[in-house]
Design a protein around this motif. Structure first.
Motif, PDB file in Angstrom:
ATOM      1  N   ALA A 379       0.493 -11.408 -14.766  1.00 45.00           N
ATOM      2  CA  ALA A 379      -0.600 -10.921 -13.922  1.00 45.00           C
ATOM      3  C   ALA A 379      -0.223 -10.982 -12.445  1.00 45.00           C
ATOM      4  O   ALA A 379      -0.558 -10.081 -11.673  1.00 45.00           O
ATOM      5  N   ARG A 380       0.490 -12.016 -12.036  1.00 45.77           N
ATOM      6  CA  ARG A 380       0.840 -12.139 -10.614  1.00 45.77           C
ATOM      7  C   ARG A 380       1.770 -11.008 -10.183  1.00 45.77           C
ATOM      8  O   ARG A 380       1.654 -10.495  -9.054  1.00 45.77           O
ATOM      9  N   ALA A 381       2.685 -10.597 -11.053  1.00 46.48           N
ATOM     10  CA  ALA A 381       3.600  -9.509 -10.703  1.00 46.48           C
ATOM     11  C   ALA A 381       2.823  -8.206 -10.518  1.00 46.48           C
ATOM     12  O   ALA A 381       3.114  -7.423  -9.603  1.00 46.48           O
ATOM     13  N   ILE A 382       1.831  -7.980 -11.373  1.00 48.40           N
ATOM     14  CA  ILE A 382       1.018  -6.772 -11.237  1.00 48.40           C
ATOM     15  C   ILE A 382       0.211  -6.817  -9.946  1.00 48.40           C
ATOM     16  O   ILE A 382       0.111  -5.824  -9.218  1.00 48.40           O
ATOM     17  N   ARG A 383      -0.369  -7.972  -9.636  1.00 48.39           N
ATOM     18  CA  ARG A 383      -1.146  -8.098  -8.407  1.00 48.39           C
ATOM     19  C   ARG A 383      -0.266  -7.912  -7.176  1.00 48.39           C
ATOM     20  O   ARG A 383      -0.703  -7.341  -6.165  1.00 48.39           O
ATOM     21  N   SER A 384       0.981  -8.365  -7.256  1.00 48.02           N
ATOM     22  CA  SER A 384       1.899  -8.152  -6.139  1.00 48.02           C
ATOM     23  C   SER A 384       2.147  -6.666  -5.927  1.00 48.02           C
ATOM     24  O   SER A 384       2.230  -6.191  -4.778  1.00 48.02           O
ATOM     25  N   GLN A 385       2.282  -5.925  -7.040  1.00 49.94           N
ATOM     26  CA  GLN A 385       2.433  -4.474  -6.934  1.00 49.94           C
ATOM     27  C   GLN A 385       1.199  -3.851  -6.284  1.00 49.94           C
ATOM     28  O   GLN A 385       1.312  -2.960  -5.436  1.00 49.94           O
ATOM     29  N   ILE A 386       0.019  -4.307  -6.681  1.00 46.66           N
ATOM     30  CA  ILE A 386      -1.224  -3.738  -6.157  1.00 46.66           C
ATOM     31  C   ILE A 386      -1.347  -3.968  -4.661  1.00 46.66           C
ATOM     32  O   ILE A 386      -1.611  -3.041  -3.886  1.00 46.66           O
ATOM     33  N   VAL A 387      -1.145  -5.207  -4.212  1.00 47.28           N
ATOM     34  CA  VAL A 387      -1.341  -5.511  -2.789  1.00 47.28           C
ATOM     35  C   VAL A 387      -0.250  -4.870  -1.928  1.00 47.28           C
ATOM     36  O   VAL A 387      -0.471  -4.600  -0.740  1.00 47.28           O
ATOM     37  N   SER A 388       0.930  -4.609  -2.510  1.00 49.88           N
ATOM     38  CA  SER A 388       1.980  -3.933  -1.760  1.00 49.88           C
ATOM     39  C   SER A 388       1.703  -2.442  -1.632  1.00 49.88           C
ATOM     40  O   SER A 388       2.100  -1.807  -0.647  1.00 49.88           O
ATOM     41  N   ALA A 389       1.023  -1.890  -2.633  1.00 50.29           N
ATOM     42  CA  ALA A 389       0.826  -0.443  -2.680  1.00 50.29           C
ATOM     43  C   ALA A 389      -0.469   0.010  -2.019  1.00 50.29           C
ATOM     44  O   ALA A 389      -0.485   0.997  -1.284  1.00 50.29           O
ATOM     45  N   VAL A 390      -1.559  -0.670  -2.288  1.00 45.18           N
ATOM     46  CA  VAL A 390      -2.888  -0.186  -1.893  1.00 45.18           C
ATOM     47  C   VAL A 390      -3.256  -0.744  -0.521  1.00 45.18           C
ATOM     48  O   VAL A 390      -3.192  -1.957  -0.292  1.00 45.18           O
ATOM     49  N   ASN A 391      -3.652   0.141   0.375  1.00 46.57           N
ATOM     50  CA  ASN A 391      -4.109  -0.284   1.702  1.00 46.57           C
ATOM     51  C   ASN A 391      -5.619  -0.403   1.788  1.00 46.57           C
ATOM     52  O   ASN A 391      -6.141  -1.382   2.345  1.00 46.57           O
ATOM     53  N   PHE A 392      -6.334   0.602   1.245  1.00 47.56           N
ATOM     54  CA  PHE A 392      -7.791   0.601   1.374  1.00 47.56           C
ATOM     55  C   PHE A 392      -8.444   1.021   0.059  1.00 47.56           C
ATOM     56  O   PHE A 392      -7.915   1.871  -0.676  1.00 47.56           O
ATOM     57  N   ILE A 393      -9.598   0.431  -0.203  1.00 46.09           N
ATOM     58  CA  ILE A 393     -10.453   0.828  -1.322  1.00 46.09           C
ATOM     59  C   ILE A 393     -11.777   1.297  -0.731  1.00 46.09           C
ATOM     60  O   ILE A 393     -12.431   0.561   0.021  1.00 46.09           O
ATOM     61  N   VAL A 394     -12.134   2.530  -1.033  1.00 46.56           N
ATOM     62  CA  VAL A 394     -13.390   3.117  -0.564  1.00 46.56           C
ATOM     63  C   VAL A 394     -14.344   3.157  -1.740  1.00 46.56           C
ATOM     64  O   VAL A 394     -14.075   3.817  -2.748  1.00 46.56           O
ATOM     65  N   GLN A 395     -15.448   2.436  -1.633  1.00 43.54           N
ATOM     66  CA  GLN A 395     -16.409   2.338  -2.730  1.00 43.54           C
ATOM     67  C   GLN A 395     -17.531   3.349  -2.564  1.00 43.54           C
ATOM     68  O   GLN A 395     -18.267   3.319  -1.574  1.00 43.54           O
ATOM     69  N   GLN A 396     -17.631   4.250  -3.512  1.00 45.47           N
ATOM     70  CA  GLN A 396     -18.671   5.283  -3.518  1.00 45.47           C
ATOM     71  C   GLN A 396     -19.695   4.924  -4.589  1.00 45.47           C
ATOM     72  O   GLN A 396     -19.337   4.547  -5.701  1.00 45.47           O
ATOM     73  N   SER A 397     -20.984   5.051  -4.269  1.00 44.59           N
ATOM     74  CA  SER A 397     -22.036   4.685  -5.222  1.00 44.59           C
ATOM     75  C   SER A 397     -23.133   5.735  -5.244  1.00 44.59           C
ATOM     76  O   SER A 397     -23.403   6.394  -4.231  1.00 44.59           O
TER      77      SER A 397
END
Length: 470
Positions: A379-397
């Motif tokens: 799980a930590r390796a996947i989270r490292s990929q996520i935080v390295s790749a994704v800059n912003f999350i825009v939440q639409q509701s």
């Protein structure tokens, strides 16, 4: 971009979040907008006449129509002349049946209604041409609901029988050369105008064949349209335009029907014309105006059970197409891992959407979908990929009352232990519910300056920070 005067580049944006949104920055994109198919408006049938019109069309006209068409074509006819011949046949029939035409409708109007019933989308034809209708939900042949202005209503329209509904379904799947039958009882497709369609039929749908149609505006929406609708304010629009322009990786998160695809379309318009784009979707909905673009669409398996092309296949192939950015309509499975790797390997500024109720859940969904890629990663390796790749999350509701709003924009900062750290930049503050049942509130910055902006300013990019002041 070092040394660029951001104020000049984005001069259409005012310095205050309360002013009107810009139009000049996207004017070139508007001018380049390609012609888009639109369904013609249909004659309006009075509510108290709907049953009489249906009986007239299907009981009186349909048998005569089928008989005359068979006589004139000998049981055959090519698509190029069928409609013209059908108009002639209906004209002859309705002249003879003029005295039986329901009150309030002319012979010419009846020809249009009959053509829709026999060749087009039947009772849906008028709804497809009505720009105020945003969604059509068919629960069965005689049970049709529509969404207008964010609210659901039961329509008085219906199909004459299940056979007529099945004919319309088969016409829908033919648009994208797909199939639907007992072996493939559900399908995604799109209509000529780009509307998204989901179909599921008997015996899987116990109450009868079911169709859900998500319509999109004929006019391409721009950021100033979203501001006018109250989906965000001008400061948020100014910020989103900047982060897309300066190649931040953005994920649009939200529930079903929250407006993710619409927002993705708007964000894609901020990408400079000098970059090469590859878009990947299940059913092509994005409307990209950049000159150097390739649009890819997934394909289901064939009648023989082979030939399927998945979103993941297309993401992997896109990496060999020299894209500057990759846009995935929606991440649903193992392609999420390939998308993250693309974001981490020189494809900065890529965009995608996913289903999640809030930005924190979006991170969890990304982790789960990465595991679906079949890689045995901790799980930590996947989270490292996520935080390295994704800059912003825009939440639409989609809020009570039907309003669609960007309720949060959060920056992904990194890992603290095993926890993904994020900070909120903008949010929507709810203040109550109006007497009409609509959510009331306002947009505001949290006062936090994103790290992404700080890094740009270190590179001598004049990125104004007044928009972040509370």
């Amino acid at each position: 971009t070092a040394g660029m005067d951001i104020g000049a580049t984005f001069s259409g944006f005012p310095d205050t979040g309360n002013a009107a949104a810009p139009q000049d920055v996207q004017q070139a994109a508007v001018q380049k907008e390609e012609a888009r198919y639109t369904f013609p408006p249909m004659p309006k049938v009075p509510s108290d006449q709907q049953d009489a019109v249906d009986r007239f069309i299907y009981r009186r006209i349909k048998p005569l129509f089928d008989q005359l068409v068979k006589e004139r074509t000998g049981g055959s006819g090519n698509p190029e002349n069928v409609r013209e011949m059908a108009e002639d046949v209906l004209g002859d029939i309705l002249k003879q049946q003029a005295q039986h035409i329901p009150a309030g409708l002319t012979q010419e109007q009846m020809v249009e209604l009959c053509l829709a019933a026999f060749l087009d989308y039947g009772p849906l034809q008028g709804l497809l041409g009505d720009e105020t209708v945003t969604e059509i939900m068919i629960n069965s042949a005689n049970d049709i609901f529509i969404e207008q202005s964010g609210n659901l209503f039961k329509s008085n329209l219906r199909f004459w029988n299940e056979q007529e509904l099945r004919r319309v379904i088969e016409k829908m799947v033919m648009v994208t050369n797909r199939r639907i039958d007992d072996q493939q009882p559900y399908q995604d497709t799109r209509l000529e105008d780009g509307s998204r369609v989901n179909i599921i039929i008997r015996p899987i749908a116990l109450s009868g064949d079911s169709v859900t149609i998500r319509k999109f505006p004929n006019k391409r929406l721009m950021i100033d349209d979203l501001v006018a609708f109250g989906s965000l304010d001008a400061a948020m629009g100014r910020f989103l335009q900047m982060v897309v322009h300066y190649r931040a990786n953005v994920i649009v998160s939200g529930g079903t029907g929250s407006g993710k695809t619409t927002l993705l379309n708007v964000l894609s318009s901020f990408i400079p014309d000098t970059e090469r784009l590859v878009s990947i979707e299940d059913a092509a909905e994005l409307r990209l105006n950049q000159p150097n673009k390739v649009t890819l669409e997934a394909r289901p398996k064939s009648l023989e059970g082979g030939g399927a092309v998945t979103i993941r296949d297309l993401v992997i192939n896109a990496l060999r197409m020299r894209p500057d950015r990759i846009i995935v309509g929606e991440c649903r499975g193992g392609e999420s891992m390939d998308m993250l790797q693309a974001m981490n390997t020189g494809h900065d500024g890529s965009l995608t959407t996913l289903h999640a109720n809030n930005p924190r859940d979006a991170i969890g969904r990304l982790e789960t979908m990465c595991l679906m890629a079949g890689m045995d990663l901790p799980a930590r390796a996947i989270r490292s990929q996520i935080v390295s790749a994704v800059n912003f999350i825009v939440q639409q509701s989609r809020l009570p009352g039907g309003a669609r709003k960007i309720v949060s924009i959060q920056e992904v900062l990194g890992l603290e232990g095993d926890q993904v750290v994020m900070q909120e930049i903008f949010h929507y503050k709810r203040t109550g519910i109006s007497e009409q049942g609509k959510v009331q509130g306002y947009f505001e910055p949290t006062g936090v300056i994103p790290q992404f902006v700080s890094s740009l300013r270190e590179d001598k990019v004049d990125f104004p920070i007044d928009m972040f002041q509370k």
